[in-house]
Design an enzyme around this catalytic site. Structure first.
Site, PDB file in Angstrom:
ATOM      1  CG  HIS A  78     -16.882  -5.395  -7.715  1.00  0.00           C
ATOM      2  ND1 HIS A  78     -16.620  -5.518  -6.265  1.00  0.00           N
ATOM      3  CD2 HIS A  78     -18.199  -5.667  -7.783  1.00  0.00           C
ATOM      4  CE1 HIS A  78     -17.525  -6.102  -5.636  1.00  0.00           C
ATOM      5  NE2 HIS A  78     -18.731  -6.126  -6.481  1.00  0.00           N
ATOM      6  CE1 TYR A 207      -8.891  -7.699  -3.344  1.00  0.00           C
ATOM      7  CE2 TYR A 207      -7.694  -9.532  -2.326  1.00  0.00           C
ATOM      8  CZ  TYR A 207      -8.643  -8.796  -3.293  1.00  0.00           C
ATOM      9  OH  TYR A 207      -8.979  -9.861  -4.395  1.00  0.00           O
ATOM     10  N   PRO A 299      -4.371 -17.489  -3.051  1.00  0.00           N
ATOM     11  CG  PRO A 299      -5.952 -17.733  -1.264  1.00  0.00           C
ATOM     12  CD  PRO A 299      -4.543 -18.256  -1.687  1.00  0.00           C
ATOM     13  CE  LYS A 303      -4.695 -12.010 -12.187  1.00  0.00           C
ATOM     14  NZ  LYS A 303      -6.011 -11.568 -12.272  1.00  0.00           N
ATOM     15  CE1 TYR A 391      -7.966  -8.236  -6.985  1.00  0.00           C
ATOM     16  CE2 TYR A 391      -9.616  -7.609  -8.559  1.00  0.00           C
ATOM     17  CZ  TYR A 391      -9.231  -8.335  -7.214  1.00  0.00           C
ATOM     18  OH  TYR A 391     -10.179  -8.559  -6.276  1.00  0.00           O
TER      19      TYR A 391
HETATM   20  C1  DHB Z   1     -12.444 -13.740  -3.280  1.00  0.00           C
HETATM   21  C2  DHB Z   1     -11.457 -14.634  -3.161  1.00  0.00           C
HETATM   22  C3  DHB Z   1     -10.140 -14.256  -3.591  1.00  0.00           C
HETATM   23  O1  DHB Z   1      -8.937 -14.815  -3.337  1.00  0.00           O
HETATM   24  C4  DHB Z   1      -9.829 -12.836  -3.973  1.00  0.00           C
HETATM   25  O2  DHB Z   1      -8.925 -12.415  -4.158  1.00  0.00           O
HETATM   26  C5  DHB Z   1     -10.814 -11.985  -3.968  1.00  0.00           C
HETATM   27  C6  DHB Z   1     -12.215 -12.483  -3.778  1.00  0.00           C
HETATM   28  C7  DHB Z   1     -13.938 -14.362  -2.961  1.00  0.00           C
HETATM   29  O3  DHB Z   1     -13.715 -15.473  -2.645  1.00  0.00           O
HETATM   30  O4  DHB Z   1     -14.699 -13.631  -3.206  1.00  0.00           O
END
Ligand code: DHB
Length: 397
Positions: A78, A207, A299, A303, A391
């Site tokens: 990505h 997001y 999450p 990270k 990121y």
């Molecule tokens: C996923 C989980 C995340 O916390 C994130 O920032 C991006 C992707 C996932 O499970 O696909």
């Protein structure tokens, strides 16, 4: 019960998730004997759904060291994400901004690949152990004890113990309370996560911040998608119907562009509570913590696993230098070195979480301020670059 059988090795690794297995893999490649113990069985870890984004450095660690997994063939590169707020999407092009990409490849697949590689290379990994503990940590012969799946009792005599046993593990708790500081914050929200059998709703991850709360539109494959929406930490996931879940997700991505999620059968739904935590230092005598055993992040931004693998890299180099050059210098510096990245990631994860989620008691000022913050990021190359650099992952120490 028969008396404990004594095994001698160099490095004892507590925890057979991705961090423990990766450390074991790197040590074995360098000819450093090690044993991994893990209380869960292989299938349980394989079916534990966690985040799905790997930084370029994490992918490189897998591909450069001969794990020969499927990240490049079955994972998806990505080159950006969408930040969506006020119902409008703003694409951040990571390649243009920082010349990097990330890979969508779920953490449980990383585990499977590492477990296959450990088996292929004759690694000593004991799953389903019970009654494990670690002792004599400040001596030259730290030990781990356990009972294996056949009820045989073992005592492993080591030079070094790596605690890679997650946030609920035994290693962190083996550090006396007056020898560590627990840095900790809780959040007033959690994530409602689903797996659905549906085509992707977008080419990249979205997001989304909305007045109804945060949502993340992620993916797993052409046929299976992963999505999350912000919820109350006490939410009961089981009472939600499919339609309610889809309506809730849709509400949070609605906008004038008419963007519509592609719905499908939901085959997993669960609430994932989260918090920020760091154990400092990440070391006690000859015990060294790595991954979630030493820190957890919320999450948002994915990270967790990446940070664990970054710890493992620093720890491996320190252990390797101890055996190759007889120097303890890198081991002595391990905690400080690895915590530098940990705190950067703590800040990033906290920032992404705070900027994207909505608080129930939010004032109109706070709501508008957050939109101002999102706008500052989305409309500034510098703002976008900070997010993109964090990121995709900072260069390693
Ligand atoms: C996923 C989980 C995340 O916390 C994130 O920032 C991006 C992707 C996932 O499970 O696909």
């Amino acid at each position: 019960m028969s008396s404990a059988q004594i095994i001698r090795t160099k490095v004892g690794i507590v925890g057979g998730g991705p961090a423990g297995l990766m450390l074991s893999h790197l040590l074995s490649r360098a000819g450093i004997d090690n044993i991994v113990i893990e209380k869960r069985d292989h299938e349980t870890i394989r079916n534990t759904h966690r985040a799905g984004i790997l930084e370029a450095g994490s992918v490189k660690m897998l591909t450069d060291t001969g794990v020969d997994g499927r990240v490049l063939t079955e994972g998806h590169r990505h080159d950006g994400i969408d930040l969506r707020f006020n119902g409008v999407s703003h694409r951040l092009d990571f390649q243009d901004l920082v010349g990097e990409s990330v890979w969508l490849y779920p953490q449980n697949e990383v585990f499977v690949d590492l477990a296959v590689a450990r088996k292929r290379d004759g690694g000593d990994v004991r799953f389903s152990v019970t009654d494990s503990d670690v002792l004599d940590l400040t001596t030259d012969v730290p030990k781990m004890r356990f009972t294996d799946a056949d009820s045989q009792r073992f005592e492993v005599h080591c030079d070094i113990i790596a605690g890679a046993d997650g946030s609920q593990g035994i290693c962190k708790r083996a550090i006396p309370a007056d020898e560590r500081t627990d840095h900790f914050i809780a959040y007033p929200f959690a994530w409602f996560g689903i797996l659905t059998e549906a085509p992707p709703s977008a080419p990249e991850l979205i997001y989304a911040n909305s007045e109804h709360g945060f949502a993340l539109i992620s993916q797993r494959s052409e046929r299976v998608q992963r999505m999350y929406f912000q919820c109350d930490p006490n939410e009961d996931a089981s009472v939600w119907t499919e339609d309610q879940i889809w309506d809730e997700l849709q509400k949070r991505v609605d906008g004038p562009d008419g963007y519509t999620l592609k719905r499908g059968r939901i085959f997993e739904q669960m609430v994932l509570p989260f918090r920020s935590y760091v154990c400092e230092p990440m070391r006690y005598g000859n015990l060294f913590l790595a991954g979630d055993a030493g820190h957890t992040v919320p999450p948002t931004g994915a990270k967790g696993l990446n940070l664990a693998l970054a710890d493992v890299k620093v720890l491996f180099e320190a252990i390797d230098s101890f055996y190759a050059a007889g120097s303890r210098e890198l081991l002595e510096g391990y905690s400080d070195t690895t915590l530098e990245r940990v705190w950067k990631a703590q800040n990033f994860s906290f920032w992404m979480t705070s900027m994207l989620h909505t608080r129930e008691d939010q004032s109109s000022f706070e709501r508008k301020r957050i939109l101002g913050e999102l706008n500052s990021v989305a409309t500034s190359r510098y703002g976008q670059q900070y997010l993109a650099e964090a990121y995709t992952g900072w260069p390693s120490a």
